[in-house]
Design an enzyme around this catalytic site. Structure first.
Site, mmCIF file in Angstrom:
data_model
loop_
_atom_site.group_PDB
_atom_site.id
_atom_site.type_symbol
_atom_site.label_atom_id
_atom_site.label_comp_id
_atom_site.label_asym_id
_atom_site.label_seq_id
_atom_site.Cartn_x
_atom_site.Cartn_y
_atom_site.Cartn_z
ATOM 1 N N GLU A 60 2.263 -48.368 14.664
ATOM 2 C CA GLU A 60 3.341 -47.382 14.697
ATOM 3 C C GLU A 60 3.357 -46.632 16.019
ATOM 4 O O GLU A 60 4.423 -46.398 16.597
ATOM 5 C CB GLU A 60 3.172 -46.377 13.540
ATOM 6 N N CYS A 91 -0.456 -41.875 12.470
ATOM 7 C CA CYS A 91 0.877 -42.446 12.675
ATOM 8 C C CYS A 91 1.973 -41.537 12.123
ATOM 9 O O CYS A 91 3.064 -41.464 12.694
ATOM 10 C CB CYS A 91 0.938 -43.840 12.062
#
Length: 160
Positions: A60, A91
């Site tokens: 991510e 993330c």
């Protein structure tokens, strides 16, 4: 032109899962993510933690970095993040800082834990149940506010 099925949340998640599987075949971790910007651009990232020896190179984060670099803007408002697995606290925080509007994920944290990627302790830490994992203490010094004073007085700053 992409079909509606390919540009649905499920379609983007299928792409993310395929990229994660390919990353495993290439020697990387089993994670992938896509940042889809409001104009429909797709910015992909795969887990590069072991490849780059970078503990922050989660899929991510890599996708967010790529999208921001490609767009020349750290603010990804209006964008959607699609992840092959439920984003960890790192993330999620990166998504918040990037101003991502929405997050979709395929596998959940329990599936990741079964494969050896258990971040349950991190969730416990951030919920306040395990503060001993990483003690964080302030050590106040008289000059601590100087950078903020300089920031407030900098008329050429870029707010974020």
């Amino acid at each position: 032109m992409a079909s509606e099925a390919e540009t649905s949340p499920e379609g983007y998640l299928e792409i993310a899962v395929r990229l994660a599987a390919q990353n495993v075949a290439d020697g990387g971790g089993p994670f992938s993510a896509l940042v889809v910007t409001p104009d429909g651009q797709v910015h992909a990232g795969v887990n590069r933690v072991t490849r780059d020896n970078d503990p922050t190179a989660h899929a991510e984060v890599v996708a967010i970095r790529r999208a921001a670099a490609d767009l020349g803007n750290f603010n990804l408002s209006g964008s959607v993040l699609y992840a092959s697995c439920e984003p960890c606290p790192l993330c999620l925080a990166a998504s918040l800082w990037a101003r991502i509007d929405e997050v979709y994920f395929a596998a959940d944290r329990h599936g990741a834990a079964a494969a050896g990627f258990d971040d349950a302790l991190f969730y416990e830490y951030f919920s306040g149940r395990r503060p001993e994992l990483l003690p964080v203490r302030q050590a106040a010094i008289p000059t601590s506010d100087i950078p903020f004073q300089l920031w407030r007085n900098n008329s050429g700053r870029t707010d974020y």
